[in-house]
Design a protein around this motif. Sequence first.
Motif, PDB file in Angstrom:
ATOM      1  N   UNK A 144     -84.418  48.025 -78.389  1.00 39.08           N
ATOM      2  CA  UNK A 144     -84.831  46.856 -77.614  1.00 39.08           C
ATOM      3  C   UNK A 144     -83.709  46.386 -76.685  1.00 39.08           C
ATOM      4  N   UNK A 145     -82.475  46.423 -77.137  1.00 38.28           N
ATOM      5  CA  UNK A 145     -81.360  45.986 -76.299  1.00 38.28           C
ATOM      6  C   UNK A 145     -80.949  47.046 -75.275  1.00 38.28           C
ATOM      7  N   UNK A 146     -81.356  48.280 -75.474  1.00 39.82           N
ATOM      8  CA  UNK A 146     -81.046  49.336 -74.514  1.00 39.82           C
ATOM      9  C   UNK A 146     -81.852  49.186 -73.226  1.00 39.82           C
ATOM     10  N   UNK A 147     -83.043  48.636 -73.340  1.00 35.16           N
ATOM     11  CA  UNK A 147     -83.895  48.492 -72.156  1.00 35.16           C
ATOM     12  C   UNK A 147     -83.273  47.546 -71.126  1.00 35.16           C
ATOM     13  N   UNK A 148     -82.887  46.302 -71.507  1.00 32.25           N
ATOM     14  CA  UNK A 148     -82.273  45.451 -70.480  1.00 32.25           C
ATOM     15  C   UNK A 148     -80.955  45.991 -69.951  1.00 32.25           C
ATOM     16  N   UNK A 149     -80.183  46.636 -70.813  1.00 32.03           N
ATOM     17  CA  UNK A 149     -78.914  47.204 -70.351  1.00 32.03           C
ATOM     18  C   UNK A 149     -79.179  48.313 -69.333  1.00 32.03           C
ATOM     19  N   UNK A 150     -80.170  49.147 -69.600  1.00 31.69           N
ATOM     20  CA  UNK A 150     -80.524  50.197 -68.656  1.00 31.69           C
ATOM     21  C   UNK A 150     -81.055  49.650 -67.343  1.00 31.69           C
ATOM     22  N   UNK A 151     -81.867  48.599 -67.416  1.00 35.54           N
ATOM     23  CA  UNK A 151     -82.393  47.994 -66.199  1.00 35.54           C
ATOM     24  C   UNK A 151     -81.289  47.378 -65.356  1.00 35.54           C
ATOM     25  N   UNK A 152     -80.365  46.688 -66.003  1.00 38.00           N
ATOM     26  CA  UNK A 152     -79.255  46.075 -65.259  1.00 38.00           C
ATOM     27  C   UNK A 152     -78.355  47.156 -64.676  1.00 38.00           C
ATOM     28  N   UNK A 153     -78.104  48.213 -65.439  1.00 39.74           N
ATOM     29  CA  UNK A 153     -77.301  49.325 -64.932  1.00 39.74           C
ATOM     30  C   UNK A 153     -77.965  49.954 -63.713  1.00 39.74           C
ATOM     31  N   UNK A 154     -79.263  50.163 -63.785  1.00 37.67           N
ATOM     32  CA  UNK A 154     -79.996  50.738 -62.658  1.00 37.67           C
ATOM     33  C   UNK A 154     -79.933  49.820 -61.439  1.00 37.67           C
ATOM     34  N   UNK A 155     -80.139  48.511 -61.666  1.00 35.58           N
ATOM     35  CA  UNK A 155     -80.148  47.584 -60.548  1.00 35.58           C
ATOM     36  C   UNK A 155     -78.781  47.476 -59.889  1.00 35.58           C
ATOM     37  N   UNK A 156     -77.733  47.511 -60.669  1.00 27.73           N
ATOM     38  CA  UNK A 156     -76.388  47.356 -60.110  1.00 27.73           C
ATOM     39  C   UNK A 156     -75.861  48.625 -59.448  1.00 27.73           C
ATOM     40  N   UNK A 157     -76.453  49.783 -59.744  1.00 31.78           N
ATOM     41  CA  UNK A 157     -75.909  51.025 -59.196  1.00 31.78           C
ATOM     42  C   UNK A 157     -76.847  51.733 -58.232  1.00 31.78           C
ATOM     43  N   UNK A 158     -78.084  51.982 -58.607  1.00 33.90           N
ATOM     44  CA  UNK A 158     -78.907  52.918 -57.843  1.00 33.90           C
ATOM     45  C   UNK A 158     -80.147  52.330 -57.208  1.00 33.90           C
TER      46      UNK A 158
END
Length: 109
Positions: free
Chosen positions: A58-72
């Motif tokens: 569950x916590x991996x989803x927001x971290x992945x979304x934020x990582x995606x938004x900040x990089x790609x």
Amino acid sequence: MWSEFILALKSHDFQAINDVISRIDYVTFFKNPWVIGIIAICCIVFLIRGMKRAIVTMLSVPVGLILYQETAQKTNVVDLEKNKLIMFVLGFVVIAAVNIYFWVVRSEN
């Protein structure tokens, strides 16, 4: 925003769904007190039930979304800067490694 998303879902217009999702600012979304509260309540329930793997997922989803938004996000893959590409790939490798560790290595089965 939500009305646009619902209309896009009803019409099965995947380009419109992608446009609505790409306009969401996930950093401010996850700073919303309601979202933090819901995530905290879910984590407490999962901890009480001993569902550590569900918490990690569950916590991996927001971290992945934020990582995606900040990089790609909103960037063509060809035009992506080298350091952002490395951060994007390594970030998802770390997220995948943590999930694999909790789901495979530390499985209680």
